[in-house]
Motif scaffolding. Structure first.
Motif, mmCIF file in Angstrom:
data_model
loop_
_atom_site.group_PDB
_atom_site.id
_atom_site.type_symbol
_atom_site.label_atom_id
_atom_site.label_comp_id
_atom_site.label_asym_id
_atom_site.label_seq_id
_atom_site.Cartn_x
_atom_site.Cartn_y
_atom_site.Cartn_z
ATOM 1 N N GLY A 34 90.667 -5.155 12.121
ATOM 2 C CA GLY A 34 89.678 -5.594 11.177
ATOM 3 C C GLY A 34 89.248 -7.117 11.460
ATOM 4 N N TYR A 35 87.896 -7.319 11.121
ATOM 5 C CA TYR A 35 87.357 -8.556 11.365
ATOM 6 C C TYR A 35 86.757 -8.883 10.154
ATOM 7 C CZ TYR A 35 84.368 -12.342 13.673
ATOM 8 O OH TYR A 35 83.716 -13.219 13.736
ATOM 9 N N PHE A 36 87.112 -10.424 9.810
ATOM 10 C CA PHE A 36 86.662 -11.074 8.620
ATOM 11 C C PHE A 36 85.338 -11.789 8.893
ATOM 12 C CE2 PHE A 36 91.304 -10.917 8.177
ATOM 13 C CZ PHE A 36 91.320 -9.926 7.052
ATOM 14 N N GLU A 39 85.936 -16.134 6.885
ATOM 15 C CA GLU A 39 87.422 -16.419 7.117
ATOM 16 C C GLU A 39 88.152 -16.849 5.964
ATOM 17 O OE1 GLU A 39 87.359 -19.319 10.295
ATOM 18 O OE2 GLU A 39 86.471 -17.984 11.740
ATOM 19 N N THR A 42 94.549 -18.904 4.083
ATOM 20 C CA THR A 42 96.046 -18.374 3.804
ATOM 21 C C THR A 42 96.967 -19.559 3.934
ATOM 22 O OG1 THR A 42 96.694 -17.304 5.804
ATOM 23 C CG2 THR A 42 95.536 -15.773 4.096
ATOM 24 N N GLN A 47 92.157 -16.855 8.800
ATOM 25 C CA GLN A 47 92.207 -15.724 9.288
ATOM 26 C C GLN A 47 90.945 -15.278 9.806
ATOM 27 O OE1 GLN A 47 93.945 -12.626 6.690
ATOM 28 N NE2 GLN A 47 96.314 -13.734 6.923
ATOM 29 N N ARG A 48 90.836 -14.813 11.151
ATOM 30 C CA ARG A 48 89.489 -14.466 11.702
ATOM 31 C C ARG A 48 89.522 -12.832 12.009
ATOM 32 N NH1 ARG A 48 90.077 -19.054 15.823
ATOM 33 N NH2 ARG A 48 89.427 -20.709 14.515
ATOM 34 N N PHE A 49 90.757 -12.257 12.386
ATOM 35 C CA PHE A 49 90.900 -10.643 12.341
ATOM 36 C C PHE A 49 92.128 -10.245 12.074
ATOM 37 C CE2 PHE A 49 92.006 -12.565 16.547
ATOM 38 C CZ PHE A 49 92.983 -11.675 16.812
ATOM 39 N N LYS A 50 92.281 -9.006 11.842
ATOM 40 C CA LYS A 50 93.728 -8.466 11.649
ATOM 41 C C LYS A 50 93.910 -7.325 12.408
ATOM 42 C CE LYS A 50 94.716 -5.766 7.579
ATOM 43 N NZ LYS A 50 94.627 -5.370 6.324
ATOM 44 N N LEU A 51 95.233 -7.139 12.952
ATOM 45 C CA LEU A 51 95.420 -6.134 13.682
ATOM 46 C C LEU A 51 96.649 -5.417 12.804
ATOM 47 C CD1 LEU A 51 95.819 -7.415 17.323
ATOM 48 C CD2 LEU A 51 94.188 -5.776 16.422
ATOM 49 N N SER A 52 96.815 -4.160 12.797
ATOM 50 C CA SER A 52 97.984 -3.399 12.117
ATOM 51 C C SER A 52 98.445 -2.162 12.988
ATOM 52 C CB SER A 52 97.572 -3.215 11.017
ATOM 53 O OG SER A 52 96.488 -1.982 10.705
#
Length: 164
Positions: A34-36, A39, A42, A47-52
């Motif tokens: 995911g890319y925000f 930003e 937190t 946060q710039r992007f999210k990996l899962s």
């Protein structure tokens, strides 16, 4: 090989057997990115992007228990095949016995018709001599016609059973 009912049961058995392979597998690993656009802040910073990554792991023994369950279902389908084949063999055997009995009845009727023809000849001779009446000859002919009709009915029953 050509019986549609047995083919149906064999197809159900093959489907149930293939489900064993389906049950043995674990779900695929899922990856997410995911890319925000804006930003979010937190505690750890922007946060710039999210990996899962996600992998579902079954509980100990659940795969083998599912496999045993599906194998039991497949075995039940196989028993259905065996039962259907035995029923088919029994019905075919019964049909052969019915055909044999019908054929024997036809042979007995044919012999009776021949005897009645002989009696008719004797009765005609007796009428010529004057020792019997024409009514006796007519009775024999009626009985002979009844036998021929019964033989025709048995022949039609034979053809129906043979088709079955």
């Amino acid at each position: 090989n050509n019986n549609p009912e047995i083919q149906k049961f064999e197809l159900q058995y093959s489907i149930a057997s293939e489900k064993v392979n389906e049950v043995n597998t674990i779900p695929n690993t899922e990856f997410g990115v995911g890319y925000f656009v804006s930003e979010p802040e937190t505690r750890t910073g922007a946060q710039r992007f999210k990996l899962s990554a996600k992998q579902m792991i079954p509980w100990f023994g659940s795969i083998t228990s599912r496999e045993n369950y599906v194998n039991a279902l497949a075995d039940a389908k196989f028993e259905d095949i065996v039962i259907a084949k035995r029923k088919l063999m029994a019905s075919v055997s019964q049909s052969y016995y019915n055909l044999y009995a019908n054929k024997a009845k036809q042979e007995v009727l044919q012999e009776n018709i021949k005897l009645l023809e002989t009696y008719e000849t004797l009765a005609l001779t007796a009428v010529e001599v004057g020792k019997a009446s024409a009514v006796d000859v007519l009775r024999l002919q009626m009985r002979q016609n009844e036998m021929k009709q019964l033989k025709d009915v048995l022949h039609q029953q034979f053809l129906a059973e043979q088709t079955k």
